[in-house]
Design a protein around this motif. Sequence first.
Motif, PDB file in Angstrom:
ATOM      1  N   THR A 226      40.370 -31.492  -9.075  1.00 13.90           N
ATOM      2  CA  THR A 226      38.790 -31.116  -8.996  1.00 13.90           C
ATOM      3  C   THR A 226      38.012 -31.892  -8.107  1.00 13.90           C
ATOM      4  O   THR A 226      36.729 -30.840  -8.302  1.00 13.90           O
ATOM      5  N   TRP A 227      38.661 -32.020  -7.530  1.00 10.61           N
ATOM      6  CA  TRP A 227      37.747 -33.241  -6.389  1.00 10.61           C
ATOM      7  C   TRP A 227      37.290 -31.461  -5.578  1.00 10.61           C
ATOM      8  O   TRP A 227      36.107 -31.369  -4.946  1.00 10.61           O
ATOM      9  N   GLU A 228      38.254 -30.543  -5.366  1.00  7.92           N
ATOM     10  CA  GLU A 228      37.481 -29.807  -4.541  1.00  7.92           C
ATOM     11  C   GLU A 228      36.813 -28.498  -4.961  1.00  7.92           C
ATOM     12  O   GLU A 228      35.939 -27.550  -4.662  1.00  7.92           O
ATOM     13  N   GLY A 229      37.239 -28.145  -6.314  1.00 10.66           N
ATOM     14  CA  GLY A 229      36.631 -27.205  -7.405  1.00 10.66           C
ATOM     15  C   GLY A 229      35.272 -28.506  -8.310  1.00 10.66           C
ATOM     16  O   GLY A 229      33.818 -28.035  -7.537  1.00 10.66           O
ATOM     17  N   ASN A 230      35.919 -28.646  -8.695  1.00 16.19           N
ATOM     18  CA  ASN A 230      34.603 -29.455  -9.873  1.00 16.19           C
ATOM     19  C   ASN A 230      33.330 -29.919  -9.138  1.00 16.19           C
ATOM     20  O   ASN A 230      32.281 -30.262  -9.937  1.00 16.19           O
ATOM     21  N   PHE A 231      34.272 -30.833  -8.249  1.00 16.34           N
ATOM     22  CA  PHE A 231      33.088 -32.600  -8.180  1.00 16.34           C
ATOM     23  C   PHE A 231      31.969 -31.365  -6.993  1.00 16.34           C
ATOM     24  O   PHE A 231      30.931 -31.873  -7.187  1.00 16.34           O
ATOM     25  N   LYS A 232      32.969 -30.638  -6.435  1.00 17.86           N
ATOM     26  CA  LYS A 232      31.564 -29.858  -5.610  1.00 17.86           C
ATOM     27  C   LYS A 232      30.520 -29.135  -5.862  1.00 17.86           C
ATOM     28  O   LYS A 232      29.541 -28.988  -5.530  1.00 17.86           O
ATOM     29  N   ALA A 233      31.144 -28.986  -6.676  1.00 16.94           N
ATOM     30  CA  ALA A 233      30.585 -27.598  -7.987  1.00 16.94           C
ATOM     31  C   ALA A 233      29.216 -28.774  -8.117  1.00 16.94           C
ATOM     32  O   ALA A 233      28.197 -28.122  -8.771  1.00 16.94           O
ATOM     33  N   THR A 234      29.101 -30.349  -8.733  1.00 15.63           N
ATOM     34  CA  THR A 234      28.084 -30.783  -8.985  1.00 15.63           C
ATOM     35  C   THR A 234      27.398 -31.337  -7.774  1.00 15.63           C
ATOM     36  O   THR A 234      26.434 -31.594  -8.469  1.00 15.63           O
ATOM     37  N   PHE A 235      27.914 -31.344  -7.036  1.00 16.68           N
ATOM     38  CA  PHE A 235      26.798 -31.732  -5.763  1.00 16.68           C
ATOM     39  C   PHE A 235      25.199 -29.869  -5.746  1.00 16.68           C
ATOM     40  O   PHE A 235      24.795 -31.002  -5.056  1.00 16.68           O
ATOM     41  N   ALA A 236      26.267 -28.875  -6.129  1.00 20.66           N
ATOM     42  CA  ALA A 236      25.243 -27.778  -6.021  1.00 20.66           C
ATOM     43  C   ALA A 236      24.848 -27.713  -6.838  1.00 20.66           C
ATOM     44  O   ALA A 236      23.509 -27.580  -6.943  1.00 20.66           O
TER      45      ALA A 236
END
Length: 449
Positions: free
Chosen positions: A348-358
């Motif tokens: 979730t940190w590698e994918g979903n969390f970084k997606a929230t930044f975008a």
Amino acid sequence: MSTTIEKQQVSAHRIVRNFLIMSMAFALNHGTVTALIALASSDLGSALGNASSSILYVCYTIVAAFFSHYTTANLGSKRTLVFGLSVYCLYVASYLIAYLIPSLQWFAICIGACLGGIGAGVLWPAQGAYYSQAAQLLAELGQKERHETNAMLGGYFASCYLSGEVAMKLLSSIIPTYTGNAGIKILFIFFTIVACASAFAMSFVDDLQKIKTINQEQLEDKSLGATAFSAIKLLLKDPKCTLMIPFNFAFGLGASYINGYFFSAVVSNELSTNAIGYISATVVLSAAIFAMPLSRLGAILEQAPVVAFGAICIFIFAIINLIFSSASLGSWPIIIAMAILFGAGRSTWEGNFKATFADYFPNDVKAAFANVQLQSGLATALGFILVLAAPPVVVGCCVAGTCILAVFAQLLAHRLYKASILRNDDPLLFHEHEPPRPLQRNNDDSDII
């Protein structure tokens, strides 16, 4: 002789071939580093292992904040990649030197860790720049749309990166297991050879900045401290960015907890040191397996609840370590389950969390990912210092506490994001007028894990 490569000399096949060479060289070199970090506390002892890891992450954070984009802008992406991987070689070789000359162990390992942090600090922006240049050039040659080349090259890099990390971590268990008393020495020699060979291979890739079609506007800001200043500016300007801190710290502290405590106190002591590679590889594989379903779930439910789920996974990992003794956790089924649990949190940190930044910062993408890079690097450095200086129960409580904060912070940040959309503060048309920027794994050193 011309310092540029004419467009007529370039083909899509050549660009992709060079990108794959870059990806594999990067993956194998970096894989040796991540494998050694997982072994540090058990092979070097808790004091030296955690001290070296904290030095590495402190140096990484400082270099990433003040010198990373400056170096890439002035040396170019290829030369910075060669430099970064070459410095990584010195980190890997320091383990061999420490093994061969025990009297120099502390000196060799600490100097190697400092150099490794410097290499890591400049590597990731250089990889991102090379990635962007290759994607743009493929698009300009008319092969695919830019967002399609982003996705294609992103898939290639992720596959190579994952393969390299898993392979090196598995070999860190396989080689000592099947080579007898000389196993650790053979492992360190093998890793040094792999790191040096991959750095040498990187020198043969094309310098894409010499190709005339590259848009010079993509060159990075050449000012010192550009990463730190952009991160701080966004952090002060937008409260959503501040609310990202708890999960960055939850993951950073969790990464130091699993590497600095769990692998040595539970895996090494209760199973064997040779089991660490298998278990650390399980974390990576489970993170990769969870990535696609969690990505789809985030598209359905929104990313915030999925990120909160990741924080809960790391929270449960910490709580289990706090409640149960290492002896009661010391069986293969339980340890594998724990590795999978942490892998879900990492996914979730590698994918979903970084997606929230975008999603949350579409007009400040560079500054947003600079915050990911610096917050996670700082958290991991503090985590290793904490593991070194404090009892395990204190570290576990810090991990659990930041996870709880992360759950509420993510949900609050999502509410602020929705409110900003209703106020029309964040123009959603950004995604329609600009191709999506690839989520660069390179903007955080948890990937050193």
